[in-house]
Enzyme design. Structure first.
Site, PDB file in Angstrom:
ATOM      1  N   HIS A  75      -1.528 -56.570 -73.309  1.00 16.25           N
ATOM      2  CA  HIS A  75      -2.412 -57.722 -73.403  1.00 16.25           C
ATOM      3  C   HIS A  75      -3.818 -57.246 -73.030  1.00 16.25           C
ATOM      4  O   HIS A  75      -4.013 -56.102 -72.621  1.00 16.25           O
ATOM      5  CB  HIS A  75      -1.960 -58.823 -72.445  1.00 16.25           C
ATOM      6  CG  HIS A  75      -0.730 -59.540 -72.895  1.00 16.25           C
ATOM      7  ND1 HIS A  75      -0.224 -60.610 -72.215  1.00 16.25           N
ATOM      8  CD2 HIS A  75       0.098 -59.338 -73.945  1.00 16.25           C
ATOM      9  CE1 HIS A  75       0.850 -61.046 -72.835  1.00 16.25           C
ATOM     10  NE2 HIS A  75       1.076 -60.284 -73.878  1.00 16.25           N
ATOM     11  N   GLU A 124      -5.902 -57.780 -70.496  1.00 15.86           N
ATOM     12  CA  GLU A 124      -6.128 -57.305 -69.134  1.00 15.86           C
ATOM     13  C   GLU A 124      -5.526 -55.912 -68.942  1.00 15.86           C
ATOM     14  O   GLU A 124      -6.177 -55.016 -68.397  1.00 15.86           O
ATOM     15  CB  GLU A 124      -5.514 -58.271 -68.108  1.00 15.86           C
ATOM     16  CG  GLU A 124      -6.091 -59.669 -68.180  1.00 15.86           C
ATOM     17  CD  GLU A 124      -5.356 -60.597 -69.137  1.00 15.86           C
ATOM     18  OE1 GLU A 124      -5.417 -61.809 -68.916  1.00 15.86           O
ATOM     19  OE2 GLU A 124      -4.728 -60.129 -70.108  1.00 15.86           O
ATOM     20  N   CYS A 169      -1.572 -64.239 -68.017  1.00 19.18           N
ATOM     21  CA  CYS A 169      -0.195 -64.734 -68.035  1.00 19.18           C
ATOM     22  C   CYS A 169       0.487 -64.493 -66.694  1.00 19.18           C
ATOM     23  O   CYS A 169       0.291 -63.476 -66.047  1.00 19.18           O
ATOM     24  CB  CYS A 169       0.601 -64.120 -69.177  1.00 19.18           C
ATOM     25  SG  CYS A 169       0.700 -62.331 -69.153  1.00 19.18           S
ATOM     26  N   CYS A 201       0.183 -60.300 -66.624  1.00 24.07           N
ATOM     27  CA  CYS A 201      -1.197 -59.833 -66.449  1.00 24.07           C
ATOM     28  C   CYS A 201      -1.760 -60.267 -65.096  1.00 24.07           C
ATOM     29  O   CYS A 201      -2.529 -59.537 -64.478  1.00 24.07           O
ATOM     30  CB  CYS A 201      -2.078 -60.343 -67.580  1.00 24.07           C
ATOM     31  SG  CYS A 201      -1.652 -59.612 -69.174  1.00 24.07           S
TER      32      CYS A 201
END
Length: 136
Positions: free
Chosen positions: A44, A46, A69, A78
């Site tokens: 993702h 991050e 998330c 994350c």
């Protein structure tokens, strides 16, 4: 946050069905890393930004277009990744509408002692992200 929004645009179309998220990491006013959501099952935004930096991020600020998330799916949480790396502060443009998250990522960060500021450039980011967000 404008730079994080530009990062998020790089995620399309490969990130689908995940939303196109961007992240920029800043230390002492200088951008030190950036990332965006990769193909499903890959990093993702991050995590993509964090991968290029080693060690603690105690004096680093993150700008993220969508709430990190809180849950583990195909990839780790994350929010947990930011906590583990001891990020100093997180600026979030838009809270995630996905019911699996929906404020939980922000709560995790705050519970870990990380300062979180919400609704940064939220109108522009929401306008871009809204077609890709979970509508539940």
């Amino acid at each position: 946050m404008a730079m994080a929004l530009e990062e998020s645009k790089k995620a399309l179309p490969n990130c689908r069905p995940n939303p196109p998220v961007g992240c920029v990491l800043v230390k002492d006013g200088e951008v030190i890393a950036s990332g965006y959501t990769k193909e499903p099952g890959n990093s993702h935004a991050e995590a993509s930004a964090l991968e290029s930096i080693t060690g603690s991020l105690e004096n680093v600020v993150a700008y993220v277009t969508l709430e990190p998330c809180s849950f583990k799916g195909r990839t780790p949480s994350c929010a947990n990744a930011l906590i583990e790396r001891k990020i100093k502060e997180v600026f979030v443009a838009v809270e995630d509408s996905d019911p699996r998250n929906s404020g939980k990522g922000i709560k995790m960060l705050r519970d870990a002692g990380i300062k979180v500021t919400e609704n940064i450039l939220s109108d522009s980011v929401f306008q871009f992200l809204s077609p890709y967000l979970n509508k539940n």
